[in-house]
Write an enzyme that holds these catalytic residues in place. Structure first.
Site, mmCIF file in Angstrom:
data_model
loop_
_atom_site.group_PDB
_atom_site.id
_atom_site.type_symbol
_atom_site.label_atom_id
_atom_site.label_comp_id
_atom_site.label_asym_id
_atom_site.label_seq_id
_atom_site.Cartn_x
_atom_site.Cartn_y
_atom_site.Cartn_z
ATOM 1 N N GLU A 1 0.857 -1.193 0.000
ATOM 2 C CA GLU A 1 0.000 0.000 0.000
ATOM 3 C C GLU A 1 0.893 1.243 0.000
ATOM 4 O O GLU A 1 2.005 1.234 0.551
ATOM 5 C CB GLU A 1 -0.889 -0.006 1.255
ATOM 6 N N GLU B 1 -12.594 -2.004 2.448
ATOM 7 C CA GLU B 1 -13.192 -1.772 3.782
ATOM 8 C C GLU B 1 -14.279 -0.699 3.755
ATOM 9 O O GLU B 1 -14.254 0.245 4.565
ATOM 10 C CB GLU B 1 -12.094 -1.415 4.798
ATOM 11 N N GLU C 1 -6.548 -9.100 3.874
ATOM 12 C CA GLU C 1 -5.701 -8.426 4.863
ATOM 13 C C GLU C 1 -5.727 -9.280 6.121
ATOM 14 O O GLU C 1 -6.795 -9.497 6.702
ATOM 15 C CB GLU C 1 -6.200 -7.006 5.176
ATOM 16 N N TYR D 1 -6.907 -8.426 12.020
ATOM 17 C CA TYR D 1 -5.616 -8.154 12.660
ATOM 18 C C TYR D 1 -5.739 -8.531 14.140
ATOM 19 O O TYR D 1 -6.788 -8.308 14.749
ATOM 20 C CB TYR D 1 -5.267 -6.670 12.551
ATOM 21 N N ASN E 1 -6.677 1.665 2.828
ATOM 22 C CA ASN E 1 -7.388 2.933 3.005
ATOM 23 C C ASN E 1 -6.952 3.964 1.962
ATOM 24 O O ASN E 1 -7.733 4.826 1.559
ATOM 25 C CB ASN E 1 -7.133 3.481 4.409
HETATM 26 O O1 AHR Z 1 -3.054 -2.573 6.410
HETATM 27 C C1 AHR Z 1 -3.279 -1.353 7.054
HETATM 28 C C2 AHR Z 1 -4.699 -0.865 6.889
HETATM 29 O O2 AHR Z 1 -5.560 -1.717 7.578
HETATM 30 C C3 AHR Z 1 -5.266 -0.830 5.489
HETATM 31 O O3 AHR Z 1 -4.947 0.333 4.807
HETATM 32 C C4 AHR Z 1 -6.738 -0.892 5.736
HETATM 33 O O4 AHR Z 1 -7.425 -1.508 4.676
HETATM 34 C C5 AHR Z 1 -6.862 -1.653 7.042
HETATM 35 O O5 AHR Z 1 -7.701 -1.023 7.936
#
Ligand code: AHR
Length: 498
Positions: A27, A173, A292, A244, A72
């Site tokens: 990114e 997202e 992700e 995450y 993002n």
């Molecule tokens: O990977 C970091 C961020 O986590 C990404 O930009 C977003 O898609 C997610 O919230």
């Protein structure tokens, strides 16, 4: 010492291993692109300004696909800013990460990097501030051979052959209130459906990913997937999942079992997709792109102020992973593989510097974080079919996930070539003696190689000065009759049978 066992039988197939399970993500965020994959002045930079040391590590990591350009970031991105002569490209404010984007790297450079790394590019389109027209224009620029204004621009920019990008994410997202252009499920579902319809009109062979939930904790989780798929079911191939995890309040037991949440996430999304399919009387099956996933100390990041003065490539989200992170991470990889019948693509977020397995110094060294190793080993050795191994293990009580087994494992098998078991021991206080019932593989089955990733200090990390403090080492504790391997406390293990 704990004892556990599992059974290997090539008849218990889940699905073929999908190479796309070993995808990752680049990114325009922090130092992922600038001083990550790209740094023109660096001693190892090639003729395109790509760092050769990072390219080499990316190859060693064994990545298959790379998602780009966000995240993002994509929800405010104008892809046209990143093409054509570099000196004419505009500098823009990146609202997502409060940074300045120089646009020195755009889609053509990214695809060139992918060709060098021998990986498949996976693009995301902006459905935040933009929509159908920008998405279709980007697709035409990338994939149409020549003879139109947009495809001829690509040729004029030096890419005579079409980029041939097959996988496309319809936004990022869009369920999250932090997302630029955040939408309700109905608003997003309609836009995703019409964007998909137009993109397919241009290139029917595309594989399209609709945005699912940003985590299983989102208030709209479940309802979001149902509503989005109601609109897009026949037009997309995948629904995305993002997750995450981090250790919170020193609760290592819960953290090491975070894959339990990922299992729940995958099962719930698959069930929701099947429910929508049933309502629509469709025989089509929607797969999951877990595009992700990682360990991310998000709570630390959320507490930090955004960078002042809109810097270029500030150090953002630079988590330094320890052994326990690598073991929890390995558990997530095992879960992705165990669910290979549904999870056909995944992207580790991200590749370099930003919550990443590879770290770099600007102008200096590149090194492997602890999480590099489970990924590289799984990518190298997971082959053939994923097998159900029916682990039987003692359990412990965790605050976040209830009762969980110490052992979390999966195996893959290639007829005539070999079988590999991937396993973590979540116990913090004792080794786990793992007996492997491999009778179905034939009498002469032996351990060809067993490695373990462990350390007496579960919070030990790799650094530029000590890049190999945490690395897989041969596991000497093997018995052949019955086949038994001792897994150290808090460890990631790879056992190759032949
Ligand atoms: O990977 C970091 C961020 O986590 C990404 O930009 C977003 O898609 C997610 O919230």
């Amino acid at each position: 010492m704990h004892t556990a066992h599992l059974t290997i039988d090539p008849a218990f197939k889940v699905a073929p291993v999908s190479r796309r399970t070993f995808g990752t993500f680049v990114e325009h965020l922090g130092r992922c692109v600038h001083t990550g994959i790209y740094e023109p002045g660096h001693p190892t930079a090639d003729e395109d300004g790509f760092r050769r040391d990072v390219l080499e590590l990316a190859r060693e990591l064994g990545i298959s696909t790379v998602r780009y350009p966000g995240g993002n970031f994509v929800s405010g991105y104008r892809w046209e800013d990143g093409i054509g002569p570099r000196e004419q490209r505009p500098r823009r404010l990146d609202l997502a990460w409060h940074s300045t984007e120089t646009n020195e790297v755009g889609v053509d450079e990214f695809v060139r990097w992918c060709r060098k790394a021998q990986v498949e590019p996976m693009m995301a389109v902006n459905l935040g501030t933009r929509g159908i027209e920008a998405a279709v224009d980007l697709l035409e620029y990338c994939n149409h051979p020549a003879g139109t204004a947009l495809s001829d621009r690509r040729v004029a920019n030096g890419a005579e052959e079409p980029h041939g990008i097959r996988m496309w994410c319809l936004g990022n997202e869009m369920d999250g209130p932090w997302q630029i252009g955040h939408k309700t499920a109905r608003e997003y579902g309609r836009l995703a459906a019409e964007t998909a319809r137009a993109m397919r009109a241009l290139d029917p062979g595309l594989e399209l990913v609709a945005c699912g939930s940003s985590s299983s904790a989102m208030p709209s989780f479940g309802a979001w997937e149902a509503e989005v798929l109601q609109e897009t079911y026949e037009l997309v191939d995948y629904i995305s999942c993002h997750a995450y995890y981090e250790e919170k309040d020193g609760d290592l037991g819960s953290f090491l079992a975070c894959s339990t949440d990922m299992e729940y996430f995958i099962r719930s999304v698959a069930a929701t997709a099947d429910h929508v399919g049933a309502r629509l009387k469709s025989r089509k099956r929607i797969d999951i792109s877990f595009d992700e996933w990682n360990i991310w100390y998000l709570s630390r990041f959320q507490g930090a102020a955004p960078p002042a003065d809109w810097p270029v490539a500030p150090p953002l989200l630079e988590d330094h992973y320890h052994l326990a992170d690598a073991v929890a991470f390995g558990g997530l990889l095992i879960t992705l593989l165990r669910n290979s019948d549904r999870v056909r693509a995944a992207s580790l977020a991200q590749l370099v510097n930003v919550i990443a397995p590879i770290m770099t110094e600007p102008g200096g060294r590149a090194w492997k974080q602890t999480t590099f190793h489970p990924f590289a080993q799984a990518s190298r050795y997971a082959a053939g079919d994923v097998l159900r191994v029916e682990p039987v293990s003692p359990t412990y009580e965790s605050a976040d996930h209830g009762e969980v087994p110490f052992l979390h494992a999966v195996a893959t098998h290639t007829e005539g070539e070999g079988t590999t078991v991937f396993a973590i021991n979540r116990a913090t206080d004792a080794p786990l003696s793992l007996r492997i019932d491999a009778r179905a593989l034939g009498g002469g089955t032996r351990v060809v190689e067993a490695t373990t990733l462990t350390d007496p200090d579960v919070y030990a990390r790799n650094t530029a000065d000590h890049p190999d403090r945490i690395a897989p080492r041969p596991n000497p504790d093997i018995e052949h009759d019955p086949l038994t391997v001792l897994l150290p406390p808090v460890s990631w293990n790879v056992i190759r049978l032949g």
